[in-house]
Design a protein around this motif. Sequence first.
Motif, PDB file in Angstrom:
ATOM      1  N   GLN A   1       0.828  -1.197   0.000  1.00 47.48           N
ATOM      2  CA  GLN A   1       0.000   0.000   0.000  1.00 47.48           C
ATOM      3  C   GLN A   1       0.866   1.252   0.000  1.00 47.48           C
ATOM      4  O   GLN A   1       1.971   1.262   0.521  1.00 47.48           O
ATOM      5  N   VAL A   2       0.330   2.283  -0.625  1.00 51.47           N
ATOM      6  CA  VAL A   2       0.998   3.580  -0.680  1.00 51.47           C
ATOM      7  C   VAL A   2       0.068   4.614  -0.074  1.00 51.47           C
ATOM      8  O   VAL A   2      -1.122   4.638  -0.381  1.00 51.47           O
ATOM      9  N   GLN A   3       0.618   5.442   0.786  1.00 49.99           N
ATOM     10  CA  GLN A   3      -0.144   6.549   1.358  1.00 49.99           C
ATOM     11  C   GLN A   3       0.377   7.859   0.770  1.00 49.99           C
ATOM     12  O   GLN A   3       1.589   8.060   0.661  1.00 49.99           O
ATOM     13  N   LEU A   4      -0.565   8.719   0.417  1.00 47.25           N
ATOM     14  CA  LEU A   4      -0.243  10.024  -0.146  1.00 47.25           C
ATOM     15  C   LEU A   4      -0.890  11.095   0.725  1.00 47.25           C
ATOM     16  O   LEU A   4      -2.095  11.029   0.987  1.00 47.25           O
ATOM     17  N   VAL A   5      -0.098  12.063   1.150  1.00 47.53           N
ATOM     18  CA  VAL A   5      -0.614  13.136   1.994  1.00 47.53           C
ATOM     19  C   VAL A   5      -0.297  14.472   1.350  1.00 47.53           C
ATOM     20  O   VAL A   5       0.876  14.822   1.170  1.00 47.53           O
ATOM     21  N   SER A  25       4.416   7.566   1.118  1.00 48.93           N
ATOM     22  CA  SER A  25       5.032   6.651   2.073  1.00 48.93           C
ATOM     23  C   SER A  25       4.442   5.266   1.890  1.00 48.93           C
ATOM     24  O   SER A  25       3.451   5.091   1.180  1.00 48.93           O
ATOM     25  N   GLY A  26       5.061   4.282   2.513  1.00 50.07           N
ATOM     26  CA  GLY A  26       4.585   2.909   2.381  1.00 50.07           C
ATOM     27  C   GLY A  26       5.406   2.159   1.336  1.00 50.07           C
ATOM     28  O   GLY A  26       6.616   2.309   1.264  1.00 50.07           O
ATOM     29  N   SER A  27       4.726   1.395   0.516  1.00 51.90           N
ATOM     30  CA  SER A  27       5.391   0.567  -0.502  1.00 51.90           C
ATOM     31  C   SER A  27       5.663   1.402  -1.756  1.00 51.90           C
ATOM     32  O   SER A  27       5.010   1.237  -2.791  1.00 51.90           O
ATOM     33  N   ILE A  28       6.652   2.272  -1.660  1.00 54.74           N
ATOM     34  CA  ILE A  28       6.882   3.275  -2.702  1.00 54.74           C
ATOM     35  C   ILE A  28       7.944   2.886  -3.706  1.00 54.74           C
ATOM     36  O   ILE A  28       8.231   3.647  -4.630  1.00 54.74           O
ATOM     37  N   ARG A  29       8.521   1.709  -3.562  1.00 58.79           N
ATOM     38  CA  ARG A  29       9.660   1.338  -4.407  1.00 58.79           C
ATOM     39  C   ARG A  29       9.295   1.334  -5.882  1.00 58.79           C
ATOM     40  O   ARG A  29      10.110   1.680  -6.730  1.00 58.79           O
ATOM     41  N   SER A  30       8.053   0.927  -6.193  1.00 59.54           N
ATOM     42  CA  SER A  30       7.670   0.803  -7.600  1.00 59.54           C
ATOM     43  C   SER A  30       6.836   1.966  -8.105  1.00 59.54           C
ATOM     44  O   SER A  30       6.249   1.881  -9.181  1.00 59.54           O
ATOM     45  N   ASN A  73      12.601  12.525  -5.867  1.00 58.55           N
ATOM     46  CA  ASN A  73      12.509  11.081  -5.673  1.00 58.55           C
ATOM     47  C   ASN A  73      13.160  10.644  -4.360  1.00 58.55           C
ATOM     48  O   ASN A  73      12.717   9.666  -3.742  1.00 58.55           O
ATOM     49  N   ALA A  74      14.180  11.363  -3.927  1.00 51.63           N
ATOM     50  CA  ALA A  74      14.840  11.003  -2.668  1.00 51.63           C
ATOM     51  C   ALA A  74      13.915  11.225  -1.478  1.00 51.63           C
ATOM     52  O   ALA A  74      13.939  10.463  -0.503  1.00 51.63           O
ATOM     53  N   GLN A  75      13.071  12.260  -1.575  1.00 53.38           N
ATOM     54  CA  GLN A  75      12.124  12.576  -0.500  1.00 53.38           C
ATOM     55  C   GLN A  75      10.743  11.999  -0.763  1.00 53.38           C
ATOM     56  O   GLN A  75       9.837  12.178   0.051  1.00 53.38           O
ATOM     57  N   HIS A  76      10.589  11.319  -1.912  1.00 46.84           N
ATOM     58  CA  HIS A  76       9.298  10.701  -2.273  1.00 46.84           C
ATOM     59  C   HIS A  76       8.175  11.741  -2.227  1.00 46.84           C
ATOM     60  O   HIS A  76       7.104  11.491  -1.671  1.00 46.84           O
ATOM     61  N   THR A  77       8.450  12.898  -2.809  1.00 48.37           N
ATOM     62  CA  THR A  77       7.508  14.012  -2.753  1.00 48.37           C
ATOM     63  C   THR A  77       7.328  14.612  -4.138  1.00 48.37           C
ATOM     64  O   THR A  77       8.291  14.710  -4.906  1.00 48.37           O
ATOM     65  N   VAL A  78       6.101  15.002  -4.437  1.00 49.83           N
ATOM     66  CA  VAL A  78       5.811  15.709  -5.668  1.00 49.83           C
ATOM     67  C   VAL A  78       5.212  17.063  -5.304  1.00 49.83           C
ATOM     68  O   VAL A  78       4.490  17.185  -4.312  1.00 49.83           O
ATOM     69  N   ASN A  96      -1.867  11.892  -6.988  1.00 52.26           N
ATOM     70  CA  ASN A  96      -2.035  10.558  -7.563  1.00 52.26           C
ATOM     71  C   ASN A  96      -0.675   9.922  -7.796  1.00 52.26           C
ATOM     72  O   ASN A  96       0.281  10.620  -8.166  1.00 52.26           O
ATOM     73  N   ALA A  97      -0.597   8.615  -7.594  1.00 47.96           N
ATOM     74  CA  ALA A  97       0.646   7.888  -7.867  1.00 47.96           C
ATOM     75  C   ALA A  97       0.320   6.525  -8.456  1.00 47.96           C
ATOM     76  O   ALA A  97      -0.620   5.859  -7.999  1.00 47.96           O
ATOM     77  N   GLY A  98       1.103   6.135  -9.442  1.00 51.14           N
ATOM     78  CA  GLY A  98       0.908   4.843 -10.082  1.00 51.14           C
ATOM     79  C   GLY A  98       2.051   3.901  -9.742  1.00 51.14           C
ATOM     80  O   GLY A  98       3.212   4.303  -9.718  1.00 51.14           O
ATOM     81  N   ASP A  99       1.702   2.654  -9.459  1.00 55.44           N
ATOM     82  CA  ASP A  99       2.688   1.633  -9.136  1.00 55.44           C
ATOM     83  C   ASP A  99       2.930   0.792 -10.380  1.00 55.44           C
ATOM     84  O   ASP A  99       2.016   0.116 -10.852  1.00 55.44           O
ATOM     85  N   SER A 100       4.148   0.824 -10.907  1.00 54.98           N
ATOM     86  CA  SER A 100       4.447   0.116 -12.140  1.00 54.98           C
ATOM     87  C   SER A 100       4.522  -1.398 -11.937  1.00 54.98           C
ATOM     88  O   SER A 100       4.442  -2.155 -12.909  1.00 54.98           O
ATOM     89  N   SER A 101       4.653  -1.845 -10.698  1.00 54.33           N
ATOM     90  CA  SER A 101       4.748  -3.268 -10.426  1.00 54.33           C
ATOM     91  C   SER A 101       3.369  -3.902 -10.260  1.00 54.33           C
ATOM     92  O   SER A 101       3.064  -4.945 -10.848  1.00 54.33           O
ATOM     93  N   THR A 102       2.521  -3.262  -9.470  1.00 51.43           N
ATOM     94  CA  THR A 102       1.190  -3.817  -9.193  1.00 51.43           C
ATOM     95  C   THR A 102       0.109  -3.221 -10.081  1.00 51.43           C
ATOM     96  O   THR A 102      -1.011  -3.718 -10.108  1.00 51.43           O
ATOM     97  N   HIS A 103       0.447  -2.131 -10.777  1.00 55.34           N
ATOM     98  CA  HIS A 103      -0.506  -1.392 -11.619  1.00 55.34           C
ATOM     99  C   HIS A 103      -1.636  -0.785 -10.799  1.00 55.34           C
ATOM    100  O   HIS A 103      -2.705  -0.488 -11.340  1.00 55.34           O
TER     101      HIS A 103
END
Length: 117
Positions: A1-5, A25-30, A73-78, A96-103
Amino acid sequence: QVQLVESGGGLVQAGGSLRLSCAASGSIRSIDAMGWYRQAPGKQRELVATITRTGNPNYPDSVKGRFTISRDNAQHTVYLQMNSLKPEDTSVYYCNAGDSSTHMNYWGKGTLVTVSS
């Protein structure tokens, strides 16, 4: 899961500027593309800006030249820098964020931007 604040919304006069931030935050690797959308009362959610992981932005004509999207990308912030704001920019802005691994597609809870005339 990914959380966006999201943060940075508020009230501004027409012609003014605001800067929105969205921290992931969370599973942000992908996480690949990230972006901003907005939804005004009684209207459909619409694209504001997107940015790829490598930093390529995309804007609709309605905000081109006024808004700038960027990401750390280092701070995982847009970020969304909004200049020359107009009353018609009044909306709730969603990250909004898209996960390229899980889609999977993730959304934040939104931040309200109000532009007074």
